[in-house]
Design a protein around this motif. Structure first.
Motif, short mmCIF file in Angstrom:
data_model
loop_
_atom_site.label_atom_id
_atom_site.label_comp_id
_atom_site.label_asym_id
_atom_site.label_seq_id
_atom_site.Cartn_x
_atom_site.Cartn_y
_atom_site.Cartn_z
N ALA A 207 39.01 41.64 34.94
CA ALA A 207 39.80 40.43 35.12
C ALA A 207 40.64 40.51 36.39
O ALA A 207 40.82 39.49 37.09
N ARG A 208 41.15 41.70 36.70
CA ARG A 208 41.94 41.84 37.93
C ARG A 208 41.08 41.64 39.18
O ARG A 208 41.53 41.08 40.18
N ILE A 209 39.83 42.11 39.13
CA ILE A 209 38.93 41.90 40.26
C ILE A 209 38.66 40.41 40.47
O ILE A 209 38.67 39.91 41.59
N ILE A 210 38.45 39.69 39.37
CA ILE A 210 38.22 38.24 39.47
C ILE A 210 39.45 37.55 40.03
O ILE A 210 39.36 36.69 40.92
N GLU A 211 40.64 37.93 39.53
CA GLU A 211 41.87 37.31 40.02
C GLU A 211 42.08 37.62 41.49
O GLU A 211 42.51 36.76 42.27
N LEU A 212 41.77 38.83 41.88
CA LEU A 212 41.93 39.23 43.27
C LEU A 212 41.01 38.44 44.18
O LEU A 212 41.35 38.13 45.32
N SER A 213 39.83 38.06 43.67
CA SER A 213 38.85 37.32 44.46
C SER A 213 39.24 35.85 44.62
O SER A 213 38.98 35.25 45.67
N PHE A 214 39.85 35.27 43.60
CA PHE A 214 40.10 33.83 43.62
C PHE A 214 41.57 33.45 43.50
O PHE A 214 41.93 32.29 43.65
N GLY A 215 42.45 34.44 43.23
CA GLY A 215 43.84 34.13 42.90
C GLY A 215 44.63 33.47 44.00
O GLY A 215 45.57 32.70 43.73
N THR A 216 44.28 33.74 45.26
CA THR A 216 45.06 33.17 46.36
C THR A 216 44.86 31.67 46.49
O THR A 216 45.55 31.01 47.27
N ARG A 217 43.91 31.10 45.76
CA ARG A 217 43.61 29.67 45.87
C ARG A 217 44.51 28.80 45.00
O ARG A 217 44.45 27.57 45.09
N ALA B 105 47.95 42.38 48.03
CA ALA B 105 48.30 43.80 47.94
C ALA B 105 48.72 44.16 46.52
O ALA B 105 48.37 45.24 46.01
N ILE B 106 49.48 43.29 45.86
CA ILE B 106 49.88 43.54 44.48
C ILE B 106 48.67 43.58 43.57
O ILE B 106 48.55 44.44 42.69
N GLY B 107 47.73 42.66 43.77
CA GLY B 107 46.52 42.66 42.97
C GLY B 107 45.71 43.93 43.15
O GLY B 107 45.22 44.51 42.16
N ARG B 108 45.57 44.40 44.40
CA ARG B 108 44.82 45.63 44.63
C ARG B 108 45.52 46.84 44.00
O ARG B 108 44.87 47.75 43.49
N LEU B 109 46.86 46.83 44.04
CA LEU B 109 47.59 47.95 43.45
C LEU B 109 47.36 48.03 41.94
O LEU B 109 47.22 49.14 41.38
N THR B 110 47.29 46.88 41.27
CA THR B 110 47.06 46.90 39.82
C THR B 110 45.66 47.42 39.47
O THR B 110 45.45 47.92 38.37
N LEU B 111 44.71 47.29 40.42
CA LEU B 111 43.39 47.88 40.17
C LEU B 111 43.50 49.39 40.05
O LEU B 111 42.89 50.01 39.17
N PHE B 112 44.28 50.01 40.93
CA PHE B 112 44.50 51.44 40.83
C PHE B 112 45.24 51.78 39.53
O PHE B 112 44.87 52.72 38.82
N GLY B 113 46.30 51.02 39.24
CA GLY B 113 47.07 51.29 38.03
C GLY B 113 46.24 51.20 36.77
O GLY B 113 46.51 51.91 35.78
N GLY B 114 45.21 50.32 36.79
CA GLY B 114 44.36 50.19 35.62
C GLY B 114 43.58 51.45 35.28
O GLY B 114 43.07 51.59 34.15
N PHE B 115 43.46 52.37 36.23
CA PHE B 115 42.72 53.60 35.99
C PHE B 115 43.64 54.77 35.63
O PHE B 115 43.16 55.91 35.51
N ALA B 116 44.92 54.51 35.43
CA ALA B 116 45.85 55.61 35.16
C ALA B 116 45.50 56.36 33.88
O ALA B 116 45.42 57.59 33.87
N SER B 117 45.26 55.62 32.81
CA SER B 117 44.90 56.30 31.55
C SER B 117 43.51 56.92 31.65
O SER B 117 43.26 58.00 31.10
#
Length: 384
Positions: free
Chosen positions: A255-265, A125-137
């Motif tokens: 990079a956040r998408i990649i981390e979100l895909s594999f980070g839980t491992r 959930a934290i990883g997905r939230l940062t994807l949204f935050g990345g589009f703030a600017s």
């Protein structure tokens, strides 16, 4: 999650990213020095940092829903005060109020809220939230420019206040649960969490994190504030420097998408280590010369992107859901204070040492962080 993501986009866009677009208009309209206008953000960050520990404690006690709702109200009130400020002192008072809203609205409060809702399973959930935050600017810089062109800078602030009241506040009130549900699905009764005393290895881990997080923030802030000037000092034209700067956003999100895909491992400390290594490589390559600027900024952007995930997920893994909200609040204090001081610090460095001094400071701090992360890894093994 999409609701909280939208809240984050407009929380960042109507506070942290606001001066980037409106500062010049404010200075032209009021006659206030541009440096003093930009300094309002430092005032807001200072207020946000001082309040962050109290915000974390309240999220632990009451849950994130009422705290983040108060944050949206604080942002709205601060924006209205900003729009009505007739003098520079009142402009700064408005930024103090805006900073109070920032402390209960930005990443640290949102991460703590997710930790209370999902418990130990908060990492995706934290990883997905940062994807949204990345589009703030990406969303709010053009929006701010459009609003300022049609309504003036004061009207733009009022428009963002309306967005906080009519978009962000309802999403917080209706999209977030009333109570924390650690590790459980909706409707399940929350189980009591184990007590983990903040002593021994936990204290060492916290002290190391309280150094690592603000150091990383200083490196990132120096880049965001002085990137164009640094590139121009290396012989890059202004137009090309701006084009290079646009590479950071997509690199962060990718990079956040990649981390979100594999980070839980793997353990999130490895995300933090990878983020710091990428930032160190990016800054070092940028210092080497303009011929590798594009590669350097992609590496920096990728590292900065997953850094946001690591600073939200690693404290959860180390301290557990019960300590997570107050720990995030306490970690936010030095981070916001460092960010508040960075523009002035960078100005002193540029004035005395030039662009080379900024590069040197960034490289040294990035390498120091890698060493601190190695010590944190040892502390993390003791915690486990």
């Amino acid at each position: 999650m999409p609701g909280l993501g939208i809240v984050q986009i407009f929380a960042w866009g109507s506070s942290y990213y606001l001066p980037a677009v409106l500062s010049a208009s404010i200075a032209d309209d009021t006659g206030w020095p541009l440096a003093w206008v930009v300094g309002g953000l430092s005032v807001g960050l200072l207020a946000s940092g001082l309040l962050a520990p109290a915000v974390g404690a309240r999220i632990k006690r009451h849950g994130g829903r009422p705290v983040m709702a108060a944050g949206a109200l604080g942002l709205a009130a601060g924006l209205v005060a900003l729009a009505l400020a007739p003098t520079l002192p009142l402009f700064y008072l408005a930024w103090l109020l805006l900073g109070c809203g920032m402390s209960a609205s930005l990443y640290d409060a949102a991460f703590s809220t997710l930790g209370g809702i999902y418990g130990a399973e908060s990492r995706p959930a934290i990883g997905r939230l940062t994807l949204f935050g990345g589009f703030a600017s990406t969303v709010c810089w053009p929006l701010s420019s459009l609003l300022a062109a049609h309504l003036g800078w004061r009207g733009a602030c009022i428009a963002y206040a309306v967005i906080q009241l009519l978009v962000a506040l309802p999403l917080i009130l209706f999209a977030l649960p009333r109570q924390a549900r650690p590790g459980g699905a909706a409707g399940q009764r929350a189980k009591p969490l184990p007590d983990r005393r903040f002593t021994g290895p936990l204290r060492r881990a916290f002290l190391l994190m309280s150094l690592i997080v603000p150091i990383g923030g200083v490196v990132a802030s120096l880049m965001s504030v002085y990137l164009i000037a640094l590139l121009e000092a290396r012989g890059v034209s202004h137009a090309l420097a701006v084009s290079f700067g646009t590479l950071i956003g997509p690199a962060q999100v990718g990079a956040r998408i990649i981390e979100l895909s594999f980070g839980t491992r793997y353990h999130p400390i490895w995300t933090l280590a990878a983020a710091s290594a990428l930032v160190a490589c990016g800054v070092s390559l940028l210092a080497a010369g303009p011929f590798v600027a594009a590669v350097a900024l992609v590496l920096f952007g990728a590292g900065n992107g997953i850094w946001s995930i690591a600073r939200g997920t690693l404290p959860l893994a180390l301290f557990g859901p019960d300590l997570y909200p107050p720990v995030m609040g306490r970690l936010a204090l030095p981070s916001f204070l460092a960010s508040a001081a960075t523009p002035a610090l960078g100005g002193v460095i540029v004035g005395s040492l030039g662009a080379a001094g900024i590069f040197a400071v960034q490289i040294v701090l990035a390498l120091v962080n890698l060493g601190l992360i190695a010590l944190l890894w040892r502390a993390a093994r003791s915690v486990e």
